[in-house]
Enzyme design. Sequence first.
Site, PDB file in Angstrom:
ATOM      1  CG  HIS A   1      -9.821  -3.395   3.313  1.00 60.45           C
ATOM      2  ND1 HIS A   1      -9.323  -3.749   4.329  1.00 60.45           N
ATOM      3  CD2 HIS A   1      -9.398  -1.964   2.908  1.00 60.45           C
ATOM      4  CE1 HIS A   1      -8.794  -2.931   4.665  1.00 60.45           C
ATOM      5  NE2 HIS A   1      -8.577  -1.854   3.732  1.00 60.45           N
TER       6      HIS A   1
ATOM      7  CG  ASP B   1      -1.860   1.113   1.359  1.00 59.07           C
ATOM      8  OD1 ASP B   1      -1.990   1.571   0.286  1.00 59.07           O
ATOM      9  OD2 ASP B   1      -2.728   1.266   2.596  1.00 59.07           O
TER      10      ASP B   1
ATOM     11  NE  ARG C   1      -2.667   3.762  -1.742  1.00 60.91           N
ATOM     12  CZ  ARG C   1      -2.762   4.588  -1.267  1.00 60.91           C
ATOM     13  NH1 ARG C   1      -3.308   3.643  -0.162  1.00 60.91           N
ATOM     14  NH2 ARG C   1      -1.730   5.539  -0.909  1.00 60.91           N
TER      15      ARG C   1
ATOM     16  CD  GLU D   1      -0.078   5.263  -3.768  1.00 62.26           C
ATOM     17  OE1 GLU D   1       0.303   6.084  -2.535  1.00 62.26           O
ATOM     18  OE2 GLU D   1      -0.497   4.772  -4.486  1.00 62.26           O
TER      19      GLU D   1
ATOM     20  CG  ASP E   1      -7.852   4.016   0.973  1.00 59.46           C
ATOM     21  OD1 ASP E   1      -8.162   2.906   0.552  1.00 59.46           O
ATOM     22  OD2 ASP E   1      -6.913   4.463   1.160  1.00 59.46           O
TER      23      ASP E   1
END
Length: 917
Positions: free
Chosen positions: A664, A508, A590, A511, A606
Amino acid sequence: MKSYQKLTADVPQITESGEDDGKPLCHQKLSAWWLGGGLLTVAALLSGVTVWVLGQIWWGQHGTPPLTKCVSIPESLRFDCFPERSTVVTRELCEARGCCFVDGDWPSGSARGVPWCFYPPDFPSYTLGSLNETELGVRGFLTRKAKTYYPRDVVKLQLSVEFETDARLHVKITDATKPRYEVPLDVPPATKRAENPLYTIEFSKEPFGLIVKRKSSGTVLLNTTVAPLFFADQFLQISTVLPSTFIYGLGEHRSNFLHSLEWNTLTFWARDVPPTESFNLYGVHPFYLAMERDGASHGVFLMNSNAMEVVLQPAPALTWRPVGGILDFYIFLGPDPNLVLQQYQQVIGFPAMPPFWGLGFHLCRWGYGTSNETWEIVKAMRNFQIPQAAQWNDIDYMDGYRDFTIDSQKFGTLPQLVEDLHKHGQHYVMILDPGISSTQPPGSYWPYDEGLKRGIFINSTQGKPLIGKVWPGFTAFPDFSNLNTHQWWLENLDRFHSLVPFDGLWIDMNEPSNFVDGSTAGCSQEELDKPPYVPAVLGNSLSAKTICASSRQNASVHYNLHNLYGLMEAKATASALVKIRGKRPFVISRSSFPSQGRYSGHWLGDNRSEWKDMVCSIPGVLSFSLFGIPLVGADICGFSGSTSEELCTRWMQLGAFYPFARNHNTQDVKAQDPSAFSPAARTAMKTALEVRYALLPYLYSLFHRAHLQGDTVARPLFFEFPKDVATYSIDRQFLWGRGLLLTPVLEPGVNSVIGYFPRGLWYDYYTGSSVNSSGENLKIAAPLDHINVHVREGTILPTQKLGGSTSVGSGNALHLIAALSQNANAWGDLYWDDGESLDTFAKGDYSYLVFNVTQNTFTSTVLHSNAGATYVTVDALSVYGVREEPKTVTVNGKERPFTYLTNQVTDRQLGCAASGC
Ligand SMILES: *[C@@H]1O[C@H](CO)[C@@H](O)[C@H](O)[C@H]1NC(C)=O
Ligand SMILES: *[C@@H]1O[C@H](CO)[C@@H](O)[C@H](O)[C@H]1NC(C)=O
Ligand SMILES: *[C@@H]1O[C@H](CO)[C@@H](O)[C@H](O)[C@H]1NC(C)=O
Ligand SMILES: *[C@@H]1O[C@H](CO)[C@@H](O)[C@H](O)[C@H]1NC(C)=O
Ligand SMILES: *[C@@H]1O[C@H](CO)[C@@H](O)[C@H](O)[C@H]1NC(C)=O
Ligand SMILES: *[C@@H]1O[C@H](CO)[C@@H](O)[C@H](O)[C@H]1NC(C)=O
Ligand SMILES: CC(=O)N[C@H]1CO[C@H](CO)[C@@H](O)[C@@H]1O
C-alpha cells in the site's frame, strides 16, 4: 490510509529513556527491612489453593519521611510518586505528598529516568480485612484510612480472587459500595474452582498486597506490596515486581519486540499518528507476556479500557496506571508461551477464520485517481502473472470523501472493475471511515439524515451530535455501542453493496481520528475532559486528535469507551458483511482492542518507506500475534515517502510472509506495485509471492489452529525454543507456526544475512540442503532475488502446486514436503474447506488430515472429512534428509518411480563463500 499530522507541535514531554543512559538492568533483591516481618501466619484456607496471609507489617503514617528511609531504597525500586509531567517536581511539591525526594541528574532530552520523588515504605495504602471463601475463591474488603493526593478516593474496595482454571487466576478490585464502569467484553464465566492450580496466592493485609507464585518453581510472578495501591475515581495505580526482564506485548507501540525496562513509560489511548517510538498509537492492548528464568512463561491481562500508562523499571517492576474503570486482572500460568496465549484467548475470544482469499496478495494505493487507473494496475499484474487476490481502493473513490458515495466522474467504472475482478476469481476491498459528513443539504445524504433521525451519533455534553472534522469536512461520529447504529451501518453497507459489490472492508480512522481536538466547539471543563491526572499521551490531552472524552455514547461516556471504538466498529462491520454476503467476513481495522481478532485483522498503520520501518514491522507483527490478532501485516514497501527498488524488493520478500500481505502506497510518490519495477525486481517479487502461494495450505492450516485454540501464526522463535535464552530478544526473524523459519534481509547493499538457528537440523526450503546448528548465529547467502526460508526438522508442510491461475484456492494438487528429524520422524497437518463459507469447522464442513513419517513410512490419516476433502489431491511428496538412496518406494503397496538427489550438507561459511557474500 493516512493521518493528518502536525507532529512537531504536540510531541509529549516524555520519551523512552534507557538507550543512552547505559544503566545495566538491575535484579537487586528487595531490601529486607521493607516488609521485614515476613510470614507471620499461614492459613491454608482452600482445598488445592494455598492462601498465605501475611501479618501486620506496615504502619501507615503521614508526614515527611526521614531521609535514611528514603536513601536506602535502591534506585531501581523507586516507584514514582510524582508522575505528572506538567511540572518539574520540587522537594516542596514532593514532600507535600508525603514522599521521598532525592534529586539527581535530570535525564537529557525529554526522557525521564530514576524518579526524584518516590514512595517511602510507609506511604499509606489499603488494609485487607478478613477473607471469606466464595464458590470460586475468596473475597475481602480493602479499606483506606488516609486520603491520597487525588480527588475522590474510593475508601472501601472489594477484592475478589477466583481460581478459575488450573492455569488461570482472576483478581478483581472494585468499589465495594457502588458499581463502576467495566469493559463490556463477554468473557465466558468460569463455573468450577480450579482443582490443581499451577499457582499459589498470598495476601499481605497491612499494607494490602498480593503475591502470586508458580507452584512448581516457587517463582514470584507478582508481588504488589512493593508500592502503595491507589484507587481514586480517576487515578488507579498498582505496582508489582516482575520475575525477569523479558516482557512482551503492551501495545500498540513501536519498539523492539522485547520491551526496555529502563524507565520506560508506555501510554494507552487510541490515537491517529504515524507510528513513532514512545507514542500511544492506534490500538490498545493492556496485556503482557513474560518469560521466567527457567523457560516457563506467564501472561497478565488488565481488562480496563480507560486511558492508562504502564511504567517499566529496572527492578524489574511494572506499574499499571489507568484513569478510570476497575482493576480486573487475569493471570495466565502457561507454562509455555503457546499455552499462555491460548489461555489469554480463552478470555478475549479466538480470532475469526479468514476467507482463503484473504491470505493472498493485496494491492492498494491512495491516489490511483480513477477506477480506470486502478484497473490498469490490475491488468498489468495479470499480464506479468503476479498473484493478486484483491484490489483495494483508498478514500479517493469517494465523492468528497463521504462514506457510501462514489466519485462518478473519476470512479464511474468501479462497478465494472469489481465485476471484472470477480470474473478472474479476484476480490475487491474498499475503505470506510467512521466520520459521517454533517453538512450536506437535508434530504441529499441518507447516512447523515437517517443517522440523525435514529439518534445514533455520539453526542456532546449538550445532548446534540458532537461535530468534528475529518476527510469530508464536518462530521458526526456513529456510536457503535448502540445496537441501532449497527442496524443503520448494515443498511448503509447493503445499499452501497448493491452499487459496488465489495468483498471486504477496510475500516480506517477509527480511533476515532478527528482533525480538530475535541469538537468544533471544543470540550467541556468537566472532570472527564480535564481529569486530575492526564497520562503521558501524545498532545498531553485526552481530546488531542480525537473527540471529547466527555461525549456521550449509549454504553457509557467516551472517556471509558474511546479505546473500544475500533473494536465496536469492527464488530458491526463484520456482522454486516455476513448478513450482506453470507460468507466469511474480511475486515481490516486500524484501531484495535482485546478480542478484536474475532472480527478483524489489522495493518500496522501509516509506516514510511524506510529500512527502519521495515525492521520495526517484525516486532509489530509479532506483538499482534500476542494480542490474538493473527491477521496482521505492515504496508509492504512502506506507506509514506517514495520507496527504492532495493527496499521494495526486500520488503516484498518479507511481506510475502506477513500473515496479511498488502502493498500500500500514498499519493504523489513513486508507484510501488510490483509491475512498476525493472524486470529483475519484478521477478524477485513475483518469486517471493509464489513461495507464499505455494505455502498457503500450510498458512491456512495455521489460521485454523489460531481460530480453534489461539495458536500463533507468525510466531516468535522463543515460543518454540523457550529454554533457549538466545531466542528471547530475536525480532529480525520469525516463524510461521512451528516449522518454518524466515530470515529476511533488512538492510541495504548486502547479499548475505546473519540469522540465529536454534539447535537442530534446518533445511533450506528451496533445495532441501540442511545445516545442523548447535544454536548459533549463521551467515547465509541472500542475493537480492532470494529470501531465506528454512524448514525445521520434524515438520511436514502441505504446499500447493501453482497452476495457471493466480487466484487463491484454485483446487491445485498438493505437494507435501517432509523434513526429517535426526531420528527420521516428521509430522504435519492440513485443514481444508471451501475457503469462504461460515463456520465450516463448527458445522463439520471440512477435512482434517494428519501426516506422519516414522520408520521410513509416510502415512496420511484423514481424521475428519466431508465433501471439502474432494478438493485435496496430493501429487508429490518430497522428503528432506534421507541419508541413503532408497532401493524402492511404494505407494499404497505399489512400487513407484522416484528421484533421489544427494543434498550436500551446507557448510555455513562455504555456502556463503560460494556466492561471494
Ligand atoms: C514482596 O515484596 C515485599 C516488599 O518488597 C518483600 O518484603 C517480600 O519479601 C516480597 N515477597 C516475596 C514472596 O517475594
Ligand atoms: C464475609 O462474611 C461476613 C459474615 O457473613 C460478612 O459480614 C462480610 O461482609 C463478608 N465479607 C465479604 C468481603 O463479603
Ligand atoms: C474509463 O474507461 C472507460 C472504458 O474504457 C471509458 O469509457 C471511460 O471514459 C474511462 N473513464 C475515465 C474517467 O477515464
Ligand atoms: C443523542 O442525542 C439524540 C438526540 O439528538 C438522542 O436521540 C440520542 O438518544 C442521544 N444519544 C445518547 C447516547 O445520548
Ligand atoms: C445501550 O447500552 C446498554 C448498556 O451497555 C445496553 O444494555 C443496551 O442494549 C444498549 N442499547 C442499544 C440500543 O444498543
Ligand atoms: C506418527 O506415527 C507413529 C507410529 O505410528 C506414532 O507413534 C506417532 O504418535 C505419530 N505421530 C503423530 C504426530 O501422529
Ligand atoms: C513497518 C513498520 O514501521 N511497522 C510499524 C508500523 O507501525 C506499527 C504501529 O502501529 C508498529 O508496531 C510497526 O512496528
